[in-house]
Design an enzyme around this catalytic site. Structure first.
Site, PDB file in Angstrom:
ATOM      1  CG  HIS A   1      -4.527   4.447  12.494  1.00  0.00           C
ATOM      2  ND1 HIS A   1      -4.567   5.686  11.892  1.00  0.00           N
ATOM      3  CD2 HIS A   1      -4.634   3.555  11.460  1.00  0.00           C
ATOM      4  CE1 HIS A   1      -4.710   5.535  10.590  1.00  0.00           C
ATOM      5  NE2 HIS A   1      -4.749   4.256  10.302  1.00  0.00           N
TER       6      HIS A   1
ATOM      7  CG  ASP B   1      -4.271  -6.075   8.701  1.00  0.00           C
ATOM      8  OD1 ASP B   1      -4.118  -6.305   7.483  1.00  0.00           O
ATOM      9  OD2 ASP B   1      -5.372  -6.153   9.269  1.00  0.00           O
TER      10      ASP B   1
ATOM     11  CG  PHE C   1      -3.862   6.112   2.278  1.00  0.00           C
ATOM     12  CD1 PHE C   1      -2.951   6.621   3.185  1.00  0.00           C
ATOM     13  CD2 PHE C   1      -4.370   4.830   2.509  1.00  0.00           C
ATOM     14  CE1 PHE C   1      -2.552   5.887   4.299  1.00  0.00           C
ATOM     15  CE2 PHE C   1      -3.973   4.077   3.618  1.00  0.00           C
ATOM     16  CZ  PHE C   1      -3.060   4.614   4.513  1.00  0.00           C
ATOM     17  N   GLY C   2      -7.168   6.226   1.270  1.00  0.00           N
ATOM     18  CA  GLY C   2      -8.262   5.413   1.808  1.00  0.00           C
ATOM     19  C   GLY C   2      -9.461   6.249   2.240  1.00  0.00           C
ATOM     20  CE1 TYR C   3     -13.748   2.970   3.671  1.00  0.00           C
ATOM     21  CE2 TYR C   3     -11.600   2.085   4.275  1.00  0.00           C
ATOM     22  CZ  TYR C   3     -12.867   1.908   3.763  1.00  0.00           C
ATOM     23  OH  TYR C   3     -13.248   0.667   3.320  1.00  0.00           O
TER      24      TYR C   3
ATOM     25  CG  ASN D   1      -1.843   1.114   1.321  1.00  0.00           C
ATOM     26  OD1 ASN D   1      -1.452   2.258   1.141  1.00  0.00           O
ATOM     27  ND2 ASN D   1      -3.100   0.828   1.613  1.00  0.00           N
ATOM     28  CE  LYS D   2       2.783   2.821  -6.177  1.00  0.00           C
ATOM     29  NZ  LYS D   2       1.987   1.643  -6.587  1.00  0.00           N
ATOM     30  N   GLY D   3       0.219   4.400   0.231  1.00  0.00           N
ATOM     31  CA  GLY D   3      -0.091   5.390   1.272  1.00  0.00           C
ATOM     32  C   GLY D   3       0.616   5.033   2.579  1.00  0.00           C
TER      33      GLY D   3
HETATM   34  P1  ITT Z   1      -1.123  -4.302   2.582  1.00  0.00           P
HETATM   35  O1  ITT Z   1      -1.925  -5.471   3.097  1.00  0.00           O
HETATM   36  O2  ITT Z   1      -0.256  -4.627   1.432  1.00  0.00           O
HETATM   37  O3  ITT Z   1      -0.385  -3.602   3.695  1.00  0.00           O
HETATM   38  P2  ITT Z   1      -3.751  -3.109   2.202  1.00  0.00           P
HETATM   39  O4  ITT Z   1      -4.221  -1.811   1.638  1.00  0.00           O
HETATM   40  O5  ITT Z   1      -4.410  -4.362   1.666  1.00  0.00           O
HETATM   41  O6  ITT Z   1      -2.163  -3.187   2.013  1.00  0.00           O
HETATM   42  P3  ITT Z   1      -4.917  -3.580   4.817  1.00  0.00           P
HETATM   43  O7  ITT Z   1      -5.364  -4.964   4.513  1.00  0.00           O
HETATM   44  O8  ITT Z   1      -4.270  -3.322   6.150  1.00  0.00           O
HETATM   45  O9  ITT Z   1      -3.861  -3.048   3.756  1.00  0.00           O
HETATM   46  O10 ITT Z   1      -6.154  -2.604   4.645  1.00  0.00           O
HETATM   47  C1  ITT Z   1      -6.131  -1.328   5.163  1.00  0.00           C
HETATM   48  C2  ITT Z   1      -7.260  -0.511   4.570  1.00  0.00           C
HETATM   49  O11 ITT Z   1      -7.779   0.334   5.620  1.00  0.00           O
HETATM   50  C3  ITT Z   1      -6.689   0.414   3.506  1.00  0.00           C
HETATM   51  O12 ITT Z   1      -6.944  -0.129   2.246  1.00  0.00           O
HETATM   52  C4  ITT Z   1      -7.437   1.701   3.743  1.00  0.00           C
HETATM   53  O13 ITT Z   1      -8.596   1.686   2.975  1.00  0.00           O
HETATM   54  C5  ITT Z   1      -7.831   1.657   5.211  1.00  0.00           C
HETATM   55  N1  ITT Z   1      -6.868   2.461   6.005  1.00  0.00           N
HETATM   56  C6  ITT Z   1      -5.919   2.016   6.868  1.00  0.00           C
HETATM   57  N2  ITT Z   1      -5.214   3.037   7.365  1.00  0.00           N
HETATM   58  C7  ITT Z   1      -5.719   4.142   6.800  1.00  0.00           C
HETATM   59  C8  ITT Z   1      -5.389   5.507   6.892  1.00  0.00           C
HETATM   60  O14 ITT Z   1      -4.381   5.925   7.631  1.00  0.00           O
HETATM   61  N3  ITT Z   1      -6.104   6.360   6.187  1.00  0.00           N
HETATM   62  C9  ITT Z   1      -7.120   5.947   5.404  1.00  0.00           C
HETATM   63  N4  ITT Z   1      -7.488   4.685   5.219  1.00  0.00           N
HETATM   64  C10 ITT Z   1      -6.782   3.780   5.936  1.00  0.00           C
END
Ligand code: ITT
Length: 197
Positions: free
Chosen positions: A180, A70, A152-154, A9-11
């Site tokens: 977190h 995770d 990123f993400g949410y 995950n690049k973020g």
């Molecule tokens: P890796 O398993 O390769 O590390 P992943 O994206 O699949 O990458 P996760 O299974 O841990 O990782 O899923 C984490 C998800 O939760 C991620 O895709 C985001 O959508 C969300 N997330 C986690 N931390 C976040 C953050 O700091 N800001 C926004 N969204 C976050």
């Protein structure tokens, strides 16, 4: 010190690099290429350990220290969804945007425009000398309209406690202080230093 990150995950890579700016942080894909990792644990901690162990074993290097993350967002109003399923909330292979849109849709169905939510990060550290997991949390709320494109993400729908703007709008320095991930990594730092010695 050299830290191998077990994440694609690049973020996460960007944020972990910023938090460990004095260390050499290498995503595992730079050393191993793509690797299939089945995240079939039922907690953040279990999945973090699966990722870090898989990469450590594939490296065949007893001096390596592997760090994984995770993480996810939980919404008590939605029975703590999406939780450990945050990355695949809208289905296997879903984009961050699709997952966020699903959460917005679910929130809208409740009739609330905003509700409490929290992020969890489990950070696993695996080396020849042992395996450890630590956690960090960030509390706040989610809103039904994305704002800003930082993080990123949410992040565009998450407002940390004590703020009025989303993590998409706030200066990244604030997330570096509150997140977190930052809290879990502060606990992980002495473990990483111990395993790397
Ligand atoms: P890796 O398993 O390769 O590390 P992943 O994206 O699949 O990458 P996760 O299974 O841990 O990782 O899923 C984490 C998800 O939760 C991620 O895709 C985001 O959508 C969300 N997330 C986690 N931390 C976040 C953050 O700091 N800001 C926004 N969204 C976050």
């Amino acid at each position: 010190m050299r830290i191998i990150l077990a994440t694609s995950n690049k973020g996460k890579v960007r944020e972990i690099r910023e938090l460990f700016e004095d260390e050499e942080v290498i995503p595992f894909t730079d050393l191993l290429g793509p690797l299939e990792i089945e995240e079939n644990g039922d907690t953040f901690a279990a999945n973090a350990l699966i990722k870090a162990r898989t990469v450590f074993e594939a490296l065949h290097d007893d001096n390596a220290v592997v760090v994984s993350d995770d993480s996810g967002i939980s919404v008590p109003l939605l029975k703590n969804e999406p939780g450990i399923y945050s990355a695949r909330y809208a289905g296997e292979g879903a984009t961050d945007r699709q997952n966020l849109e699903k959460l917005v849709r679910k929130l809208k169905e409740t009739g609330f425009v905003s509700t409490p939510a929290f992020y969890t990060a489990a950070i696993a550290v695996v080396g020849a000398k042992g395996e450890y997991v630590v956690h960090g949390w960030m509390h706040g709320s989610i809103i039904d309209t994305p704002r800003g494109d930082g993080g990123f993400g949410y992040d565009p729908i998450f407002i940390p406690e004590g703020y009025t703007q989303t993590l998409g709008e706030l200066d990244p320095a604030i997330k570096r202080e509150l997140s977190h991930r930052a809290k879990a990594l502060a606990l992980a730092r002495p473990i990483i230093e111990m395993l790397g010695r």
